[in-house]
Design a protein around this motif. Structure first.
Motif, mmCIF file in Angstrom:
data_model
loop_
_atom_site.group_PDB
_atom_site.id
_atom_site.type_symbol
_atom_site.label_atom_id
_atom_site.label_comp_id
_atom_site.label_asym_id
_atom_site.label_seq_id
_atom_site.Cartn_x
_atom_site.Cartn_y
_atom_site.Cartn_z
ATOM 1 N N PRO A 184 -17.234 -27.771 19.967
ATOM 2 C CA PRO A 184 -18.446 -27.878 19.323
ATOM 3 C C PRO A 184 -18.539 -29.121 18.349
ATOM 4 C CG PRO A 184 -17.560 -25.712 18.474
ATOM 5 C CD PRO A 184 -16.677 -26.498 19.632
ATOM 6 N N LEU A 185 -19.747 -29.730 18.344
ATOM 7 C CA LEU A 185 -19.694 -30.767 16.980
ATOM 8 C C LEU A 185 -20.234 -29.932 15.961
ATOM 9 C CD1 LEU A 185 -21.290 -33.702 18.568
ATOM 10 C CD2 LEU A 185 -18.954 -33.237 18.775
ATOM 11 N N LYS A 186 -19.680 -30.320 14.717
ATOM 12 C CA LYS A 186 -20.159 -29.881 13.557
ATOM 13 C C LYS A 186 -21.545 -30.098 13.324
ATOM 14 C CE LYS A 186 -15.718 -29.486 11.530
ATOM 15 N NZ LYS A 186 -14.670 -29.652 10.467
ATOM 16 N N PRO A 187 -22.443 -29.441 12.284
ATOM 17 C CA PRO A 187 -23.802 -29.433 12.178
ATOM 18 C C PRO A 187 -24.209 -31.147 11.699
ATOM 19 C CG PRO A 187 -23.303 -27.354 11.783
ATOM 20 C CD PRO A 187 -21.967 -28.057 12.101
ATOM 21 N N GLU A 188 -23.331 -31.482 10.783
ATOM 22 C CA GLU A 188 -23.548 -32.611 10.126
ATOM 23 C C GLU A 188 -23.536 -34.081 11.393
ATOM 24 O OE1 GLU A 188 -19.441 -31.475 8.737
ATOM 25 O OE2 GLU A 188 -21.543 -30.630 9.033
ATOM 26 N N GLU A 189 -22.379 -33.658 12.353
ATOM 27 C CA GLU A 189 -22.389 -34.817 13.002
ATOM 28 C C GLU A 189 -23.610 -34.682 14.156
ATOM 29 O OE1 GLU A 189 -19.368 -36.509 16.586
ATOM 30 O OE2 GLU A 189 -18.942 -34.859 15.259
ATOM 31 N N LEU A 190 -23.860 -33.413 14.275
ATOM 32 C CA LEU A 190 -25.302 -33.371 15.210
ATOM 33 C C LEU A 190 -26.381 -33.979 14.727
ATOM 34 C CD1 LEU A 190 -24.854 -29.784 16.505
ATOM 35 C CD2 LEU A 190 -24.539 -31.560 17.857
ATOM 36 N N ASP A 191 -26.560 -33.745 13.291
ATOM 37 C CA ASP A 191 -27.753 -34.222 12.722
ATOM 38 C C ASP A 191 -27.729 -35.763 12.745
ATOM 39 O OD1 ASP A 191 -28.620 -31.545 12.167
ATOM 40 O OD2 ASP A 191 -27.873 -31.530 10.256
ATOM 41 N N SER A 192 -26.487 -36.298 12.166
ATOM 42 C CA SER A 192 -26.705 -37.788 12.150
ATOM 43 C C SER A 192 -26.717 -38.561 13.562
ATOM 44 C CB SER A 192 -25.087 -38.403 11.670
ATOM 45 O OG SER A 192 -24.098 -37.942 12.524
ATOM 46 N N ALA A 193 -26.478 -37.962 14.619
ATOM 47 C CA ALA A 193 -26.630 -38.459 15.949
ATOM 48 C C ALA A 193 -27.912 -38.132 16.389
ATOM 49 C CB ALA A 193 -25.561 -38.010 16.925
ATOM 50 N N GLY A 194 -28.643 -37.374 15.890
ATOM 51 C CA GLY A 194 -29.939 -36.767 16.461
ATOM 52 C C GLY A 194 -29.776 -35.879 17.493
ATOM 53 N N LEU A 195 -28.623 -35.126 17.638
ATOM 54 C CA LEU A 195 -28.218 -34.439 18.971
ATOM 55 C C LEU A 195 -28.495 -32.869 18.530
ATOM 56 C CD1 LEU A 195 -25.053 -36.116 19.958
ATOM 57 C CD2 LEU A 195 -27.030 -35.911 21.371
ATOM 58 N N LEU A 196 -28.874 -32.210 19.921
ATOM 59 C CA LEU A 196 -28.720 -30.650 19.867
ATOM 60 C C LEU A 196 -27.713 -30.239 20.675
ATOM 61 C CD1 LEU A 196 -30.707 -28.034 19.124
ATOM 62 C CD2 LEU A 196 -31.401 -28.317 21.592
ATOM 63 N N GLN A 197 -27.024 -29.146 20.178
ATOM 64 C CA GLN A 197 -26.027 -28.574 21.000
ATOM 65 C C GLN A 197 -26.381 -27.008 21.390
ATOM 66 O OE1 GLN A 197 -22.153 -29.112 19.543
ATOM 67 N NE2 GLN A 197 -22.353 -27.451 17.908
ATOM 68 N N PHE A 198 -25.972 -26.361 22.327
ATOM 69 C CA PHE A 198 -26.250 -25.061 22.684
ATOM 70 C C PHE A 198 -24.992 -24.482 23.632
ATOM 71 C CE2 PHE A 198 -28.955 -27.551 25.395
ATOM 72 C CZ PHE A 198 -28.663 -27.064 26.763
ATOM 73 N N PRO A 199 -24.502 -22.996 23.468
ATOM 74 C CA PRO A 199 -23.656 -22.791 24.383
ATOM 75 C C PRO A 199 -24.155 -22.449 25.757
ATOM 76 C CG PRO A 199 -24.390 -21.083 22.848
ATOM 77 C CD PRO A 199 -25.117 -22.084 22.642
ATOM 78 N N MET A 200 -23.150 -22.680 26.853
ATOM 79 C CA MET A 200 -23.881 -22.532 28.042
ATOM 80 C C MET A 200 -23.011 -21.496 29.054
ATOM 81 S SD MET A 200 -26.277 -23.733 30.082
ATOM 82 C CE MET A 200 -26.777 -22.642 31.307
ATOM 83 N N ILE A 201 -21.775 -21.440 28.631
ATOM 84 C CA ILE A 201 -20.941 -20.521 29.206
ATOM 85 C C ILE A 201 -19.568 -20.194 28.413
ATOM 86 C CG2 ILE A 201 -19.603 -22.173 30.522
ATOM 87 C CD1 ILE A 201 -21.015 -18.970 32.080
ATOM 88 N N MET A 202 -18.934 -19.080 28.710
ATOM 89 C CA MET A 202 -17.771 -18.922 27.842
ATOM 90 C C MET A 202 -16.502 -18.426 28.848
ATOM 91 S SD MET A 202 -19.306 -16.654 24.613
ATOM 92 C CE MET A 202 -20.041 -15.447 25.763
ATOM 93 N N GLY A 203 -15.533 -18.864 28.534
ATOM 94 C CA GLY A 203 -14.232 -18.745 29.377
ATOM 95 C C GLY A 203 -12.923 -18.568 28.572
ATOM 96 N N GLY A 204 -11.791 -18.670 29.397
ATOM 97 C CA GLY A 204 -10.487 -18.569 28.901
ATOM 98 C C GLY A 204 -9.666 -19.733 28.983
ATOM 99 N N VAL A 205 -8.734 -20.362 28.198
ATOM 100 C CA VAL A 205 -7.665 -21.130 28.620
ATOM 101 C C VAL A 205 -6.354 -20.357 28.737
ATOM 102 C CG1 VAL A 205 -6.373 -23.240 27.667
ATOM 103 C CG2 VAL A 205 -8.644 -23.160 27.514
ATOM 104 N N VAL A 206 -5.734 -20.732 29.767
ATOM 105 C CA VAL A 206 -4.500 -19.773 30.042
ATOM 106 C C VAL A 206 -3.344 -20.616 30.293
ATOM 107 C CG1 VAL A 206 -5.858 -18.200 31.151
ATOM 108 C CG2 VAL A 206 -4.968 -19.871 32.523
#
Length: 352
Positions: free
Chosen positions: A83-105
């Protein structure tokens, strides 16, 4: 169209190839990024195409590539497991949201070893990837595996050579469990590995592990499952040894504070809980708050809303963890408030 299993077993290099073989048209949705969610995005895309006629062209190029492409405005959405940190999102004019969760094995290729038979903890896993533990019968591994017949075989660490969210989740976990790893290598989408073999994408790592005797690698669980690669059990934050499965991913995800996290910035690695899988993560979508093509953004959001509403079983079948209904409501509220053409929302629930 190739089935998901065939595509993964063949180790298809997706690159600029779409998730599904559809003819390009104005209605198709364009995206690029993480390979972590590729198996479920593929399943969703196929089902969505059959139901709506709208295709999804997704470049499975790694989270780093997805971030670059959305910032370059060459796709409608980017996908990242970091995930991008809030300040990076703001500076780029972006929104982020979670779509799915899973595991790295962690996965391995050792003759005669069954899935889950070898147990590791974060410290020993970090020592392997720092090149300090080089044989499978090393004393550090033996101490965690009494009674297991460990071979005197050289360990061949396989790592992601491309910038990826899988890299980030894996290195974030190792950084949390090994101070030395944190200092020498650190957590990022791309790091300098001191030892091992590089491979591109989850597909590439899975195939390299299958081809290399004595290897160890790390992939999103669906790739291990589809390829039949033995996984390793891991000791979690509570000191319990757990195997990767949807209930273990759900246990780690249960600790997520989505409502209290600005920009949905949540990391799920090394979570407490006796059943928690220690290398759990979410995959995120990145979109512009003021998209250049409002119609394309609306089509993408329709797809994501459909996946939230109708894609849970497909996700669970691949051992991903669907987003909880309360989080979906929060996310869809965020869409309405934040993704706009002028001052009008690009997407509304009533438009579904």
């Amino acid at each position: 169209m190739l089935t998901l299993t065939k595509a993964i077993l063949r180790g298809a290099t997706i690159g600029a190839v779409g998730l599904i073989a559809v003819s390009a048209n104005a209605a198709d949705i364009s995206g690029a990024g993480a390979t972590f969610p590729y198996p479920i995005y593929s399943k969703w895309a196929d089902a969505y195409k059959k139901e709506t006629g709208v295709g999804l062209n997704y470049q499975s190029i790694g989270s780093g590539g997805g971030i670059k492409q959305i910032k370059a405005k060459t796709v409608t959405f980017g996908a990242s497991d970091m995930p991008l940190k809030p300040e990076e999102l703001d500076s780029a004019g972006l929104l982020q949201f979670p779509m799915i969760m899973g595991g790295v094995v962690p996965v391995t290729n050792l003759k005669g070893i069954k899935p889950g038979e070898i147990k590791l903890n974060g410290t020993v896993l970090a020592n392997i990837y720092m090149g300090e533990v080089t044989k499978w019968n090393d004393e550090q591994i033996k101490a965690l595996n009494p009674g297991v017949n460990l071979p005197n075989t050289a360990i061949a660490p396989v790592y992601r050579s491309d910038g990826s969210g899988t890299n980030f989740l894996f290195t974030d976990y190792l950084s949390k469990t090994s101070p030395k790893f944190k200092t020498l290598i650190g957590a990022n989408t791309s790091v300098q590995w001191p030892a091992g073999i590089g491979a591109k994408g989850n597909e590439g790592v899975a195939n390299m592990v299958k081809q290399t005797e004595g290897s160890i690698g790390y992939v999103e669980y669906a790739y291990a499952k589809q390829n039949g690669i033995p996984f390793l059990a891991m000791q979690n934050k509570d000191g319990k040894f757990v195997e990767p499965k949807i209930t273990a991913f759900q246990a780690a995800a249960a600790n997520a504070d989505w409502a209290g996290s600005k920009g949905y910035y949540v990391l799920l690695t090394d979570q407490p809980g006796a059943e928690s899988w220690p290398i759990t993560g979410a995959s995120f979508i990145l979109m512009y708050k003021q998209p250049q093509d409002a119609a394309a953004a609306a089509e993408a959001l329709k797809f994501f809303a459909w996946a939230y509403e109708k894609g849970d079983k497909l996700a669970s079948d691949l051992d991903y963890v669907p987003m909880p209904p309360a989080v979906v409501k929060m996310v869809e509220k965020t869409w309405g408030e934040s993704i706009k053409a002028g001052d009008k929302p690009v997407w509304t629930a009533s438009a579904q």
